[in-house]
Design a protein around this motif. Structure first.
Motif, PDB file in Angstrom:
ATOM      1  N   TYR A 138       0.628   6.130   3.929  1.00  0.00           N
ATOM      2  CA  TYR A 138      -0.737   6.106   4.467  1.00  0.00           C
ATOM      3  C   TYR A 138      -1.112   4.694   4.904  1.00  0.00           C
ATOM      4  N   GLU A 139      -0.813   3.716   4.054  1.00  0.00           N
ATOM      5  CA  GLU A 139      -1.151   2.334   4.408  1.00  0.00           C
ATOM      6  C   GLU A 139      -0.425   1.903   5.680  1.00  0.00           C
ATOM      7  N   TYR A 163       3.602  13.901   0.927  1.00  0.00           N
ATOM      8  CA  TYR A 163       3.095  12.725   1.638  1.00  0.00           C
ATOM      9  C   TYR A 163       2.176  13.157   2.776  1.00  0.00           C
ATOM     10  N   ARG A 164       2.570  14.233   3.488  1.00  0.00           N
ATOM     11  CA  ARG A 164       1.730  14.675   4.617  1.00  0.00           C
ATOM     12  C   ARG A 164       0.380  15.175   4.118  1.00  0.00           C
ATOM     13  N   ARG A 165       0.350  15.804   2.949  1.00  0.00           N
ATOM     14  CA  ARG A 165      -0.937  16.220   2.386  1.00  0.00           C
ATOM     15  C   ARG A 165      -1.785  14.995   2.025  1.00  0.00           C
ATOM     16  N   MET A 166      -1.126  13.956   1.540  1.00  0.00           N
ATOM     17  CA  MET A 166      -1.868  12.735   1.230  1.00  0.00           C
ATOM     18  C   MET A 166      -2.446  12.117   2.496  1.00  0.00           C
ATOM     19  N   TYR A 170      -6.457  11.476   2.890  1.00  0.00           N
ATOM     20  CA  TYR A 170      -7.032  10.145   3.096  1.00  0.00           C
ATOM     21  C   TYR A 170      -7.743  10.026   4.441  1.00  0.00           C
ATOM     22  N   THR A 171      -7.295  10.787   5.442  1.00  0.00           N
ATOM     23  CA  THR A 171      -7.831  10.614   6.805  1.00  0.00           C
ATOM     24  C   THR A 171      -8.826  11.708   7.175  1.00  0.00           C
ATOM     25  N   MET A 178      -3.984  13.987  14.358  1.00  0.00           N
ATOM     26  CA  MET A 178      -2.682  14.099  13.698  1.00  0.00           C
ATOM     27  C   MET A 178      -1.879  15.205  14.378  1.00  0.00           C
ATOM     28  N   ILE A 179      -0.748  14.856  14.977  1.00  0.00           N
ATOM     29  CA  ILE A 179       0.137  15.817  15.635  1.00  0.00           C
ATOM     30  C   ILE A 179       1.390  15.980  14.767  1.00  0.00           C
ATOM     31  N   VAL A 180       1.594  17.180  14.230  1.00  0.00           N
ATOM     32  CA  VAL A 180       2.779  17.451  13.395  1.00  0.00           C
ATOM     33  C   VAL A 180       3.794  18.216  14.238  1.00  0.00           C
ATOM     34  N   VAL A 181       4.985  17.656  14.380  1.00  0.00           N
ATOM     35  CA  VAL A 181       6.050  18.274  15.183  1.00  0.00           C
ATOM     36  C   VAL A 181       6.960  19.070  14.247  1.00  0.00           C
TER      37      VAL A 181
END
Length: 443
Positions: A138-139, A163-166, A170-171, A178-181
């Motif tokens: 995230y950072e 990590y993607r859930r985090m 956070y965002t 956010m584009i998830v491929v």
């Protein structure tokens, strides 16, 4: 004997200093409507009773399972010297080492940790660490947003789903795009990732080995992303970096990792270690703190906090992050582990774990209906397709003392029959043989 930090006499002296008659007067400013109506607290216990209660709770944890569970956290062997050295009194400090005149040992340990991270990931600068691998990712993403002043992020679905859930959490109020491929049979869809990156993209985020254990070379993708002005962020498995192509060699701008595999026990969920490294051009965006080496007025080597762009040190609106506490003890364990292993020891361990995983894959593929999710290269982890739901198989084998892996259906709909299996140096060929027999009986 109960632990009560303040005696009645001490409380009386403190109330006298404040100038109030009793505890009720201390809380008189709180309206009665806002005060708790009651406290549901059980009666106190004696020390031995508390210990027995806690030991009974601890015994409910099954710590004797033969594990093939990975998915981002790995049960590697930890040399006894790691515990011995990191428990020395010299490293016991009060919170953070702000005063260099009193904390040279801790500061040097952090400096050596940063140096080792830079060498392992082949990057120019590393910070003193953050909470964990997900926080580090995230950072890194926010570093890219601040640096590019763009708000579009392209994320590979092969990145650890936790990590993607985090990132989503956070965002949630930051208004980022956010584009998830989507993955392709457990591998990164490099063409789709490349097509998703444009001149509005702040960063592309990938992982190697990816969550399915598949190895990727993102050099070409990173070259394209850079041509669009986007930053390249990669999350890696640090122990495997001893034998894999490094983030620096691929052209990454920021590299992150969960450092648990470097001398930290699993401990039922932490504490863990977020590793971060970046190119020199981004160092001003790096969260947390960086320790530097210098010389004093007499020419003696010394270590000091060099960059610390967080709210405790600068104005809040100028801070790079507010969730960037340094995991000093975990970082200390990591640098002790790295020093004990050395480059050859790390490479030998990574190679051994990978060879065990390939041996396990060959054995398990002989089971009726079993096949690999991906035909691409893998290291110490692989996704095995079963003829039955993986969760049911895992539940059955766990009761037999074997934790066979991680069922992927929880995070990847459509992959309910897929089991993610990891091997470390703590597994043996005998373990793998028993796993095959137990799996065969459960299918």
């Amino acid at each position: 004997m109960p632990y009560i930090p303040h005696t009645p006499n001490e409380q009386r002296r403190m109330l006298d200093v404040v100038g109030i008659p009793d505890m009720d007067a201390l809380f008189a400013e709180i309206p009665k409507t806002l005060r708790p109506k009651s406290f549901d607290l059980p009666e106190g216990l004696g020390e031995h009773e508390v210990m027995r209660h806690l030991e009974t709770l601890a015994d409910k944890n099954n710590t004797r399972l033969v594990g093939f569970l990975g998915a981002g956290f790995y049960d590697h062997a930890i040399p006894a010297a790691v515990d011995f050295l990191t428990s020395r009194g010299e490293f016991a400090t009060a919170y953070t080492p702000y005063q260099p005149e009193a904390s040279q040992g801790s500061l040097q340990a952090i400096f050596e940790y940063q140096t080792a991270v830079c060498r392992l990931l082949d990057m120019e600068y590393a910070n003193a660490s953050v909470y964990d691998g997900g926080t580090a990712l995230y950072e890194a993403m926010m570093m890219a947003v601040r640096h590019t002043k763009r708000r579009k992020i392209v994320v590979d679905e092969c990145v650890n789903p936790i990590y993607r859930r985090m990132l989503d959490c956070y965002t949630s109020n930051l208004h980022l795009e956010m584009i998830v491929v989507a993955h392709r049979e457990g591998g990164s869809d490099l063409k789709a990732l490349s097509a998703a990156v444009d001149t509005d993209t702040a960063a592309i985020i990938v992982q190697n080995p990816n969550f399915f254990g598949v190895l990727e070379d993102f050099t070409g993708l990173f070259t394209h992303a850079r041509s669009q002005g986007a930053l390249n962020i990669i999350s890696v498995y640090p122990l495997m970096q001893a034998v894999l192509k490094t983030p620096g060699a691929m052209g990454a701008d920021i590299a992150t990792a969960e450092g648990q595999s470097l001398g930290l026990p699993l401990s039922f969920g932490g504490p863990y270690l977020g590793m971060m490294a970046c190119a020199k051009a981004l160092i001003r965006q790096m969260p947390g703190r960086i320790v530097g080496r210098t010389t004093d007025a007499q020419g003696r080597t010394g270590y000091v906090l060099t960059l610390q762009a967080r709210e405790q040190h600068i104005r809040r609106q100028k801070a790079t992050s507010n969730i960037c506490s340094n995991q000093a003890l975990c970082a200390l364990r990591a640098i002790v582990f790295l020093c004990l292993m050395g480059p050859r020891g790390l490479a030998n361990t990574a190679t051994h774990c990978s060879e065990l995983a390939h041996y396990a894959a060959r054995r398990l593929l002989k089971l009726p209906g079993a096949k690999l999710l991906s035909q691409r290269p893998f290291a110490n982890e692989f996704a095995l397709v079963l003829p039955k739901p993986a969760y049911h198989v895992m539940d059955r084998l766990t009761r037999r003392g074997f934790l066979p892996g991680f069922p992927l259906g929880r995070y990847y709909p459509g992959l309910e029959n897929v089991l993610l299996i990891a091997c470390t140096e703590k597994n043996t060929r005998e373990d793998i043989g028993i796993l095959k027999e137990l799996l065969g009986g459960a299918l």
